[in-house]
Design an enzyme around this catalytic site. Structure first.
Site, PDB file in Angstrom:
ATOM      1  N   ARG A 102       1.002  -1.450   0.189  1.00 43.49           N
ATOM      2  CA  ARG A 102      -0.198  -0.058   0.129  1.00 43.49           C
ATOM      3  C   ARG A 102       1.033   0.947   0.198  1.00 43.49           C
ATOM      4  NH1 ARG A 102      -5.029  -1.923   3.767  1.00 43.49           N
ATOM      5  NH2 ARG A 102      -5.459  -3.551   2.803  1.00 43.49           N
ATOM      6  N   ASP A 139      22.803  -2.010  -5.032  1.00 44.08           N
ATOM      7  CA  ASP A 139      24.158  -2.087  -5.409  1.00 44.08           C
ATOM      8  C   ASP A 139      24.689  -0.955  -4.437  1.00 44.08           C
ATOM      9  OD1 ASP A 139      23.430  -0.620  -7.325  1.00 44.08           O
ATOM     10  OD2 ASP A 139      24.420  -1.590  -8.648  1.00 44.08           O
ATOM     11  N   ASP A 188      14.991   0.333  -9.399  1.00 45.58           N
ATOM     12  CA  ASP A 188      16.430  -0.228  -9.373  1.00 45.58           C
ATOM     13  C   ASP A 188      16.479  -0.815  -7.925  1.00 45.58           C
ATOM     14  OD1 ASP A 188      18.942  -0.440  -8.437  1.00 45.58           O
ATOM     15  OD2 ASP A 188      19.030   1.770  -7.407  1.00 45.58           O
TER      16      ASP A 188
END
Length: 362
Positions: A202, A276, A272
């Site tokens: 949500r 990393d 993304d």
């Protein structure tokens, strides 16, 4: 030939554009920008839970424009219900700002509410698991701007039946209990330049015609959600950034439970997914099985999307939430800035390790 007024009226009925003579405040955007708030001055002079000069006293009468002569947390012993036609100017509080903790703030069934630079931190001091940090169920004409909502129990923001809502430039983070960000039904609604952090789902759940523009969602398990039983709605989803974190089990749940009953215009969104520590997302504009719109359902949406997703990340990190930033918001921001390395979906605000049982100090 149609007059300008006739054209505006036609646009209102065709697209749901608000017709207003003035914005809620300079720079207000979206459907909640029509909120009129209050005009009668009232100054909060006490951090006590109740009594003369308190926040509870301030919001008990309609029509007030509320400022603050005190700063710090107001520790609520019971939920606070707002009156209609209220303006809460948290930015007027002395440094380090103003907020409430421990119970729900409710605008349920009220209208014309403006809340700015205000912190709402529910947490497990509230033993009622059916309450949310902020509730505007069945309310209309509501705008939250530069607010910080954290530790919501039922939802961080609950807005079932809400009409004409904007949440902008705000932090919605670290829900406990159900671990949900926001639940809005009816609408229309605008979610603009918000930061959503470490929720199970949500972010938001929106069963409404919706503008979702320049939001940043971090460490999600499910982000933008409709639910397959949500009805038939239109969604403008533009220049948002979804960033996976340690709690993200499937980065592909950036859009969740969006079926063919929905219509979506999606452009400029990034995901993304690699955790990393570097912001290096790829395009993310496939919205479940929604019908693809070739242009925004609402003609104002493209004009609001002035930042790319990458620029929205920079802007949101720099300016989102109540000002000045307190310990909770600083913790949230630093978590996001790890870009996949840190973050957790929590069940207790104390697990943040912050002072004051996790609420931080104001």
């Amino acid at each position: 030939m149609a007059s300008p007024k006739d054209i505006l009226v036609s646009l209102f009925f065709a697209f749901g554009l608000p017709l207003v003579s003035a914005l809620a405040f300079p720079g207000a955007v979206g459907f909640g920008s029509i909120a009129t708030g209050g005009t009668t001055p009232f100054v909060v002079t006490s951090l006590a839970d109740s009594g003369t000069g308190t926040f509870r006293d301030a919001v008990s009468v309609s029509g007030r424009n509320i400022t603050f002569a005190v700063s710090g947390y107001i520790n609520l012993a019971s939920p606070v219900s707002l009156s209609s036609s209220i303006t809460i100017n948290g930015q007027t509080a002395p440094s380090p700002g103003i907020g409430v903790m421990g119970r729900e703030v409710s605008a349920s069934s009220k209208t014309n509410i403006i809340i700015r630079n205000f912190r709402m931190r529910q947490g497990n001091l509230d033993t009622d698991t059916g309450k949310s940090a902020f509730n505007m169920g069945d309310a209309s004409n509501v705008i939250l701007d530069h607010c910080s909502v954290a530790y919501g129990v039922f939802d961080s923001i609950d807005a079932v039946g809400a009409v004409n809502v904007t949440v902008s430039n705000s932090i919605v983070a670290l829900p406990i209990g159900q671990q949900f960000g926001a639940h809005l039904e009816t609408g229309p609604a605008t979610w603009y330049r918000n930061l959503w952090v470490s929720a199970h789902n949500r972010q938001p759940l929106t069963k409404a015609n919706t503008q979702y523009i320049n939001n940043i969602v971090y460490n999600y398990q499910a982000a933008y959600t409709v639910a397959n039983t949500g009805g038939d709605f239109s969604h403008d989803i533009i220049n948002n950034y979804f960033i996976a974190g340690p709690s993200t089990t499937s980065a592909g749940d950036d859009y969740f439970q969006i079926d063919a009953n929905q219509q979506a215009f999606a452009s400029g969104n990034l995901l993304d997914s690699n955790k990393d520590g570097v912001l290096n997302g790829a395009a993310a504009n496939t919205i479940g099985s929604a019908v693809v719109l070739s242009s925004p359902w609402n003609p104002t949406s493209q004009g609001l999307a002035t930042l790319s997703a990458a620029d929205a990340y920079t802007s949101v990190i720099a300016s989102v939430g109540a000002s000045p930033r307190d310990q909770v918001d600083a913790f949230v921001i630093s978590t996001v800035q790890s870009l996949g390395k840190t973050g957790a979906i929590i069940t207790n605000q104390a697990s943040t390790g912050l002072a004051n049982n996790g609420y931080g100090t104001l």
